[in-house]
Every structure is written in structure tokens, then in C-alpha cells.
Design a protein around this motif. Structure first.
Motif, PDB file in Angstrom:
ATOM      1  N   PHE A   1       0.852  -1.132   0.086  1.00 47.97           N
ATOM      2  CA  PHE A   1       0.075  -0.058  -0.293  1.00 47.97           C
ATOM      3  C   PHE A   1       0.671   1.148   0.149  1.00 47.97           C
ATOM      4  O   PHE A   1       1.593   1.559   0.875  1.00 47.97           O
ATOM      5  CB  PHE A   1      -1.076  -0.105   1.051  1.00 47.97           C
TER       6      PHE A   1
ATOM      7  N   THR B   1       1.180   5.467  -0.273  1.00 49.24           N
ATOM      8  CA  THR B   1       0.156   6.598  -0.138  1.00 49.24           C
ATOM      9  C   THR B   1       1.116   7.827  -0.295  1.00 49.24           C
ATOM     10  O   THR B   1       2.393   7.949  -0.322  1.00 49.24           O
ATOM     11  CB  THR B   1      -0.332   6.881   1.391  1.00 49.24           C
TER      12      THR B   1
ATOM     13  N   GLY C   1      -3.815   6.908  -2.697  1.00 53.61           N
ATOM     14  CA  GLY C   1      -3.348   5.397  -2.530  1.00 53.61           C
ATOM     15  C   GLY C   1      -3.298   4.598  -3.772  1.00 53.61           C
ATOM     16  O   GLY C   1      -4.079   5.056  -4.569  1.00 53.61           O
TER      17      GLY C   1
ATOM     18  N   TRP D   1      -2.507   0.355  -4.653  1.00 53.00           N
ATOM     19  CA  TRP D   1      -2.031  -1.267  -4.074  1.00 53.00           C
ATOM     20  C   TRP D   1      -1.798  -2.105  -4.948  1.00 53.00           C
ATOM     21  O   TRP D   1      -2.076  -1.853  -6.318  1.00 53.00           O
ATOM     22  CB  TRP D   1      -3.549  -1.899  -3.430  1.00 53.00           C
TER      23      TRP D   1
ATOM     24  N   GLY E   1       3.817   7.804   5.456  1.00 53.31           N
ATOM     25  CA  GLY E   1       2.514   7.163   5.345  1.00 53.31           C
ATOM     26  C   GLY E   1       2.193   6.397   6.788  1.00 53.31           C
ATOM     27  O   GLY E   1       2.809   6.516   7.814  1.00 53.31           O
TER      28      GLY E   1
ATOM     29  N   GLY F   1      -6.811   0.548   4.105  1.00 51.51           N
ATOM     30  CA  GLY F   1      -6.480   1.928   3.840  1.00 51.51           C
ATOM     31  C   GLY F   1      -7.274   2.469   3.131  1.00 51.51           C
ATOM     32  O   GLY F   1      -7.262   3.950   2.693  1.00 51.51           O
TER      33      GLY F   1
END
Length: 588
Positions: free
Chosen positions: A300, A302, A349, A351, A375, A418
């Protein structure tokens, strides 16, 4: 009989003395064999001219025919244009390849330094000297006893008191390609107590390789884009044990409209890295990427975006020359409306389910109300925690609203990897009230979950007097926090990591010349940040555009710290890494 014995003794002593110390009056040989070079980037022509390519790293040439006490070293030189300091150095008193006095003639100054196994120490300098590329200059350094005279283009710049240690003389080039010719050396020959030799490298990126608490294994560039800036890195270990570092790349400068979120990947614990590739781009400047590995193995990433490039930007295209950088920024700014900028501005974000090979499209995290460079962190219960500066504060500053409000540090939590966020703590107070009266001191924080469940956080504080990070704690999962107070750690911004042995590691950059100078630092604590056991400088830096380091612990216990700063070869800042070990915390 006795007189003859005395006479013979005096003659013998004189002969021995003259074998050690003698005046060297004739011009020395300048053949290729007369020079000891430390790399292939240093070359000697048939007529004794030195060609020193110091664009990648400083390049040295030592004159090996004589060792001098009193000495005069003179030459003419020229340098090629680079983005670096374009320096030529004159060295005297060299007892090995890293111990000498040197006068560093760069584009602005003539700096006298002493080099030894402990590093470089500046003794004095003359400013205001102009040295342009592709022009020829003359320079001379003269040592008589403990007095050094420094000359440039026939003018004396200064005298300085120095050591009278004898040694070799030589030249070097740094951040340029230099041509050194018309070399003239004269002085008094003094034999060295020990033979001159090439010293084993004892420093890496300006810091000792072997330190009381750590060993620096290497420092190197891991992501670089020619003519572009890369900044603000974070790193995580994927489920396949590869390392993924993310950052803002393809930038004009520290502030610009064009930043993209990029990544590099390593399959060998950071020894080699892939080329940078873009994994996230919005319609604004994308900055400060963080990365975390989720419990299901997904990565993840960000980041937030910014319109800070508009500061000082004039509204009319006629204000800038055609093709100029600022004109390009203005054209970019005019390509979207104010409403579009507001709609796109925020926290995003992406993924990855395949260790960073592919990524989702950027998703605006509309329920996340704060920002922080590295993050969120993963808590032991599998949820994510974001400890950051409230976004509304930034919105007001970016789009011309109320700029008099103070900065708010808040805490949020996500239980769905998230996508959505809930507020745990609306605002953390400070112990002295300084954050109420000073609008934007507190920002760019980071948090760690300690072995016993307590949360500990550090907050960047831009207070001019101390630049000490502020600290705060929570014992109820992040709902309430102790008032922020000054920690003993000086730097910005923080990254916190709990090591396998339970110790807390703080990593941070330092943008001041105090307390060790510019560079990247770590501190370790055995009691959750209540006291700090030691501080170590991992890498030195040449200017203040540096930092935002983050550290990861490898399976072996070796640590890898990623950060951004100008590379040793000069040019725009890039992503660098230092691999190092704590002496008491490495498996065989």
C-alpha cells in the motif's frame, strides 16, 4: 686521534642528515612514473600534464619522487563545466592517501582543510574568488615551517598556521574534469618515518566506516534520473522478501508542478535496484510517498499532492522568457481551473497484489484527513494508523484561506487496508502552548507501536532556536496522547522503527551545521524513547536539500536506510541508501 674521531663523527652525522633533509632546487621529473594515481580517472600525459576526471568521485594524483617539509607547489589549471563545485585541490604533507593538508580551489572559494582518518576539518577559507569553467588559472601554496601561504592568479589570499608534517604533494579534481599543467615543485626533502602507502578506505560518504556502535557497509545511489530531482523516499519488504522503495521523481526541483510517485525494486537485499518506474500520477505535484505491507501481503503506497509551486509565480506569460522553467510552470497552472485543482488536491493511495509488479489506479482517500511523509504504519492487530498533520490546515494555506490557524497533529485508523479512515484523536496538545501561538511549527510526524503496546511518536518542529523534534505517547491505542514536548533529538523529519530485539530506532536528517553537520542520522533507544543510547551519523551531505530517511531491518539483522540528497558526484538530489549494521545485533 681524538680530534679525527670527532671529525669523522661529525662528517658521518652530516652525511646522514643530508640523506634525510636536503634542498631540492632543480625542477623535478614530471614523467608518468613520477605520479601515483588512485583510479583510472587520473591520467598523466607524456609532458607531465594531469588529466583528472572527478565527475563521479574525487580523483587524486600524488607526486612520488620526493617527500617535502618546506615546499612550494604551483600550477595552472582549467576545469570543465558541471553542476558541482568544479574544484581543483593542491595537496601537501601527505603521509598516506587520505592524510594531507589541502587547498580546495572551487568556483567561489579557496578552502584550507586537513584530511585524516577522522575525516575533513576546515581550517580557513577565502571567499569571493571567481573561477569559471574553460578558463585557465594559476595557483600556488607555499609552506615554510608552520606557515602556509595561499595564492590565486598571482594574488596572495591568506596566511595560515598549519602543521609541518612532511609528505608527498599532489592534486585532485572534484565534481569536474580538470587539466593541471606547468607544475612547479621546490622545497626541502624530508624522509618519512614510514613509507607512503595507499590507505584502506576508512570513510564512506564522509563518515567513518567503523564507528563504536555501527559499521557502515556501503552508501550508494539507488535511483537517479539525469537532470531531474528525486526526493522523499520510503521502503518496505514485500511478501516475496524483495525490497520496494518509493519516492517522488522526475522533478524540476524541490518545489515544482511535475512530481510523480515512482518506485525501484531490489531482489538481493538492496545490493542492486531496478530502474525507476512511475506507479502514481495525479493532475498536481505528487510528493512524499510512503509504503507499508498489509497483512494479506499487498503493498500500500500513499502520497499527497501540492500546489506549492504557485508561490511567487507571476500571472502573465509575458513575465518569463520563452522556454523558461517558470513559464512551463505557469502554463501547467493555467491548464486547470481553480475548481479542478481543489477537486484533485488531497491524499492518494495505490495497491499492489504482486510485490510491486503492477498497481491499481490512484484512489483519492477522501476520508483520510491528515498527511505524513512516510505514510501509515501497520499495528499488531492488523489495522493501519496514520499519525499526521490535519489536511484542512494545508488546504487553507494552499488556496489562500485563513493562514493564521495553527497546525493540528491528529491520529486516524483504517481497518480495510487504507480505503476508509476513522478519527481516533482530533488534536494532540503541546506541553508549552507553543503550537497555539506559532502557526506552522508542527508537521511531518511518525509513530511506532512499542513491544508492550504503547505508541510513541516524534513530530518535526521548525522552531528556529532548537530544531528538536517533539515527542508524545499513548497508552490507550491512540485515543489520547501526552502533550507534545521537546525530545533530545535534533533533525527532521522522523522515521521510527522497532527492531527485532525490541529497541526503538529513530532515523532523521539534519539540515543544520550544528551537532555533527548536514546529513542522515540514527538514534537508538532501549526504553521506548525515554532515553536515547547513542546517535550515529550514517552519511554526510553537501547541502540542505536532504533527508526524509527511512530504515528497514533485513532478515539478517543488517539495516538499510533510504533517503534523498545530492550524490557525491554533484548534480540534482537523488535517492541514496546506506547499508549498515549494529555491532551487537547481527546474526553470523
Amino acid at each position: 686521534m681524538g680530534m679525527r674521531k670527532i671529525g669523522i663523527g661529525i662528517a658521518t652525522v652530516c652525511a646522514l642528515f643530508c640523506a634525510v633533509t636536503r634542498a631540492v632546487a632543480d625542477a623535478p621529473s614530471m614523467s608518468r612514473e613520477a605520479w601515483t594515481t588512485l583510479s583510472a580517472e587520473a591520467k598523466v600525459t607524456a609532458d607531465g600534464t594531469l588529466l583528472l576526471d572527478g565527475t563521479r568521485a574525487p580523483t587524486y594524483a600524488f607526486y612520488n619522487v620526493e617527500t617535502y617539509g618546506d615546499v612550494s607547489l604551483e600550477a595552472t589549471y582549467t576545469v570543465k563545466k558541471t553542476n558541482g563545485v568544479m574544484a581543483v585541490g593542491f595537496m601537501i604533507g601527505s603521509t598516506d592517501s587520505e592524510t594531507f593538508l589541502r587547498v580546495h580551489y572551487d568556483r567561489w572559494s579557496a578552502i584550507l582543510c586537513k584530511n585524516d582518518s577522522d575525516g575533513t576539518r576546515e581550517l580557513t577559507r577565502a571567499r569571493g574568488k571567481k573561477q569559471e569553467p574553460e578558463k585557465w588559472y594559476s595557483a600556488k601554496v607555499v609552506r615554510r615551517g608552520k606557515t602556509l601561504e595561499v595564492f590565486f592568479n598571482g594574488a596572495k589570499l591568506y596566511d595560515a598556521e598549519v602543521t609541518d608534517t612532511p609528505g608527498l604533494v599532489g592534486f585532485y579534481a572534484s565534481q569536474t574534469v580538470a587539466t593541471v599543467k606547468d607544475i612547479r615543485i621546490s622545497g626541502t626533502h624530508v624522509a618519512l618515518a614510514k613509507p607512503w602507502k595507499k590507505a584502506e578506505a576508512r570513510r564512506i560518504c564522509g563518515v567513518p566506516k567503523d564507528q563504536p556502535h555501527v559499521e557502515i557497509l556501503w552508501t550508494r545511489v539507488i535511483a537517479e534520473e539525469k537532470g531531474r530531482q528525486c526526493s522523499w523516499a520510503s521502503v518496505a519488504k514485500a511478501k516475496d522478501h524483495s525490497l520496494v522503495a518509493v519516492f517522488s521523481g522526475d522533478r524540476d526541483a524541490h518545489i515544482c508542478p511535475f512530481g510523480k510517485v515512482q518506485m525501484v525494486r531490489s531482489n538481493d537485499d538492496g545490493e542492486t535496484w531496478s530502474e525507476p518506474c512511475t506507479i502514481g500520477k495525479t493532475k498536481l505535484d505528487d510528493r512524499d510517498a510512503g509504503i507499508v505491507t498489509l497483512p494479506d501481503g499487498r503493498l500500500f503506497v500513499t502520497w499527497f499532492n501540492s500546489v506549492a509551486y504557485r508561490g511567487g509565480l507571476k500571472k502573465s506569460p509575458d513575465s518569463y522568457p520563452p522556454g523558461s522553467t517558470r513559464l512551463k510552470w505557469l502554463e501547467f497552472d493555467r491548464s486547470t481551473t481553480e475548481a479542478e485543482k481543489r477537486a484533485n488536491w488531497g491524499y492518494y493511495g495505490v495497491w499492489s497484489s504482486d510485490n510491486g509488479a503492477t498497481w491499481t489506479a490512484p484512489e483519492k482517500l477522501v476520508s483520510l484527513r491528515s498527511q505524513t511523509p512516510h505514510g501509515p504504519i501497520l499495528l499488531k492487530d492488523g489495522s493501519l494508523m496514520q499519525f499526521g498533520r490535519r489536511f484542512e490546515n494545508c488546504l487553507e494555506r494552499m488556496f489562500g484561506g485563513n493562514k493564521n490557524q495553527h497546525t493540528t497533529i491528529m491520529v486516524e485508523r483504517s481497518v480495510d487496508g487504507g480505503h476508509t479512515w476513522q478519527t481516533l484523536c482530533e488534536e494532540i496538545a503541546d506541553a508549552t502552548g507553543e503550537n497555539d501561538s506559532n502557526k506552522h511549527w508542527m508537521h511531518e510526524p511518525h509513530v511506532a507501536e512499542l513491544p508492550g503496546g504503547e505508541l510513541y511518536a516524534l513530530v518535526r518542529c521548525d522552531r528556529a532556536k532548537d530544531v528538536l523534534m517533539r515527542e508524545t505517547r499513548s497508552t490507550d491505542g491512540g485515543k489520547t496522547w501526552s502533550p507534545m514536548k521537546a525530545s533530545p533529538l535534533s533533525g527532521l523529519p522522523p522515521h521510527l522503527l522497532v527492531l527485532k530485539d525490541g529497541r526503538l530506532l529513530a532515523t532523521y536528517g539534519r539540515r543544520t551545521q550544528t551537532r555533527g553537520g548536514l546529513g542522515e542520522y540514527i538514534s537508538a533507544s532501549s526504553d521506548g524513547g525515554r532515553t536515547w543510547d547513542f546517535e550515529v551519523k550514517l552519511a554526510a551531505a553537501k547541502n540542505t536539500d536532504l533527508g526524509y530517511p527511512a530504515t528497514i531491518e533485513l532478515d539478517s539483522g543488517i539495516l538499510l536506510t533510504v533517503y534523498y540528497q545530492q550524490p557525491p558526484t554533484g548534480g540534482k538530489p537523488c535517492i541514496m541508501a546506506t547499508k549498515w549494521r549494529l555491532r551487537e545485533n547481527v546474526q553470523p
